[in-house]
Design a protein around this motif. Structure first.
Motif, PDB file in Angstrom:
ATOM      1  N   THR A 190      -2.538   1.814  -3.895  1.00  0.00           N
ATOM      2  CA  THR A 190      -2.986   2.994  -4.629  1.00  0.00           C
ATOM      3  C   THR A 190      -3.692   2.644  -5.931  1.00  0.00           C
ATOM      4  OG1 THR A 190      -0.795   3.218  -5.669  1.00  0.00           O
ATOM      5  CG2 THR A 190      -1.206   4.481  -3.645  1.00  0.00           C
ATOM      6  N   ARG A 191      -3.569   1.401  -6.397  1.00  0.00           N
ATOM      7  CA  ARG A 191      -4.293   0.983  -7.597  1.00  0.00           C
ATOM      8  C   ARG A 191      -5.773   0.756  -7.297  1.00  0.00           C
ATOM      9  NH1 ARG A 191      -1.021  -4.358  -8.688  1.00  0.00           N
ATOM     10  NH2 ARG A 191      -1.754  -4.516  -6.523  1.00  0.00           N
ATOM     11  N   LEU A 231     -11.428  -8.481  -8.589  1.00  0.00           N
ATOM     12  CA  LEU A 231      -9.998  -8.699  -8.793  1.00  0.00           C
ATOM     13  C   LEU A 231      -9.409  -7.678  -9.759  1.00  0.00           C
ATOM     14  CD1 LEU A 231      -9.894 -12.610  -9.047  1.00  0.00           C
ATOM     15  CD2 LEU A 231      -9.269 -11.188  -7.101  1.00  0.00           C
ATOM     16  N   ALA A 232     -10.130  -6.605 -10.012  1.00  0.00           N
ATOM     17  CA  ALA A 232      -9.626  -5.565 -10.906  1.00  0.00           C
ATOM     18  C   ALA A 232      -8.320  -5.003 -10.360  1.00  0.00           C
ATOM     19  CB  ALA A 232     -10.660  -4.449 -11.057  1.00  0.00           C
ATOM     20  N   GLY A 233      -7.266  -5.128 -11.138  1.00  0.00           N
ATOM     21  CA  GLY A 233      -5.958  -4.641 -10.722  1.00  0.00           C
ATOM     22  C   GLY A 233      -5.130  -5.662  -9.964  1.00  0.00           C
ATOM     23  N   GLY A 283       5.152  -1.924 -10.539  1.00  0.00           N
ATOM     24  CA  GLY A 283       4.398  -1.379 -11.654  1.00  0.00           C
ATOM     25  C   GLY A 283       3.378  -0.330 -11.284  1.00  0.00           C
ATOM     26  N   ALA A 284       3.112  -0.151 -10.004  1.00  0.00           N
ATOM     27  CA  ALA A 284       2.142   0.862  -9.574  1.00  0.00           C
ATOM     28  C   ALA A 284       2.806   2.234  -9.551  1.00  0.00           C
ATOM     29  CB  ALA A 284       1.581   0.530  -8.198  1.00  0.00           C
ATOM     30  N   HIS A 285       2.022   3.274  -9.816  1.00  0.00           N
ATOM     31  CA  HIS A 285       2.549   4.639  -9.773  1.00  0.00           C
ATOM     32  C   HIS A 285       2.968   4.985  -8.355  1.00  0.00           C
ATOM     33  CE1 HIS A 285       3.063   8.787 -11.113  1.00  0.00           C
ATOM     34  NE2 HIS A 285       2.473   9.164  -9.990  1.00  0.00           N
ATOM     35  N   ARG A 286       4.071   5.690  -8.219  1.00  0.00           N
ATOM     36  CA  ARG A 286       4.565   6.100  -6.911  1.00  0.00           C
ATOM     37  C   ARG A 286       4.024   7.491  -6.575  1.00  0.00           C
ATOM     38  NH1 ARG A 286       5.541   1.251  -6.935  1.00  0.00           N
ATOM     39  NH2 ARG A 286       7.596   0.344  -6.595  1.00  0.00           N
ATOM     40  N   GLY A 312      -6.630  -7.595  -0.878  1.00  0.00           N
ATOM     41  CA  GLY A 312      -5.447  -7.663  -1.718  1.00  0.00           C
ATOM     42  C   GLY A 312      -4.407  -6.598  -1.454  1.00  0.00           C
ATOM     43  N   ALA A 313      -4.486  -5.892  -0.321  1.00  0.00           N
ATOM     44  CA  ALA A 313      -3.549  -4.799  -0.052  1.00  0.00           C
ATOM     45  C   ALA A 313      -2.183  -5.272   0.415  1.00  0.00           C
ATOM     46  CB  ALA A 313      -4.140  -3.844   0.984  1.00  0.00           C
ATOM     47  N   GLY A 314      -2.051  -6.563   0.805  1.00  0.00           N
ATOM     48  CA  GLY A 314      -0.751  -7.088   1.196  1.00  0.00           C
ATOM     49  C   GLY A 314      -0.612  -7.435   2.662  1.00  0.00           C
ATOM     50  N   LYS A 315      -1.726  -7.637   3.350  1.00  0.00           N
ATOM     51  CA  LYS A 315      -1.687  -7.892   4.796  1.00  0.00           C
ATOM     52  C   LYS A 315      -1.002  -9.215   5.120  1.00  0.00           C
ATOM     53  CE  LYS A 315      -6.125  -7.557   4.680  1.00  0.00           C
ATOM     54  NZ  LYS A 315      -6.209  -7.144   3.260  1.00  0.00           N
TER      55      LYS A 315
END
Length: 223
Positions: A131-132, A71-73, A160-163, A39-42
């Protein structure tokens, strides 16, 4: 370095201060791996930057994988890559004209045997980081460290993820200073292209260092 032997038109064979090649020069073709945790976006990254309709091997997630694919996060995720993604990107205006063949890996650890096949002959890899779910990044990072393939870490900035500052991510992942850490939005073609150029530059530097006094790795040399 696990890449084909440099030819005169390869970036690894061209000094960094070389003039631009002559107009119309044939591009150098390089294979690049895009890896990362589940789920990292590949798949998104390959699709965002590919100039051709990308090949995708996504399948719907089912209850059978519920115990192994957390699927947490990323609760909205419905599909996952089960073989690889493939795309192509031409960069004619790079210091050396490039044509990049992009291979996205499946993210789950159980596909690690396939990662070996996809990495064979590659010039380097991009490890996308969420990073989540930072813990999912350790396995692909360790994999490329073990096989000696140059890689860069690209922090995918999800909504929505912390930068986090790249150096904070470097510390959390225990990365050496020699590994570039950058940020990107995997949906943005310019961002992904920038990450790929950073990888090629890193691979060129790595090859130059190897030639200067260190024997290159032959773990995944072309047969």
């Amino acid at each position: 370095m696990p890449s084909p032997t440099p030819r005169p038109d390869d970036p690894a064979a061209v000094p960094r201060n070389s003039p631009h090649p002559r107009a119309g020069a044939a591009p150098t073709v390089l294979k690049v791996v895009i890896a990362g945790g589940f789920g990292a976006g590949k798949t998104t990254a390959v699709g965002a930057v590919s100039e051709i309709t990308p090949l995708s091997t996504e399948e719907y997630l089912t209850e059978a994988s519920a115990d192994v694919d957390s699927l947490a996060g990323i609760e909205a995720k419905q599909t996952t890559t089960v073989a690889f993604d493939f795309g192509r990107l031409s960069l004619p205006d790079a210091p050396v004209p490039l044509e990049l063949f992009l291979f996205g890996t499946p993210g789950q650890d159980r596909f690690v045997d396939l990662w070996y096949d996809l990495s064979r002959g590659a010039v380097g890899a991009v490890v996308l980081v969420d990073t989540r779910r930072l813990e999912s990044s350790f396995t692909p990072i360790s994999f490329f460290e073990d096989i000696g393939l140059p890689f860069v870490v690209a922090v995918n900035q999800f909504d929505g993820a912390h930068r986090y500052h790249p150096e904070q991510v470097r510390t959390a992942l225990e990365l050496p200073a020699s590994v570039p850490v950058v940020t990107c939005d995997a949906r943005n073609s310019d961002h992904v292209a920038g990450v790929l150029l950073a990888l090629v530059d890193h691979a060129v530097n790595n090859a130059a260092t190897s030639r200067a006094g260190h024997a290159p790795s032959t773990t995944l040399q072309d047969a």
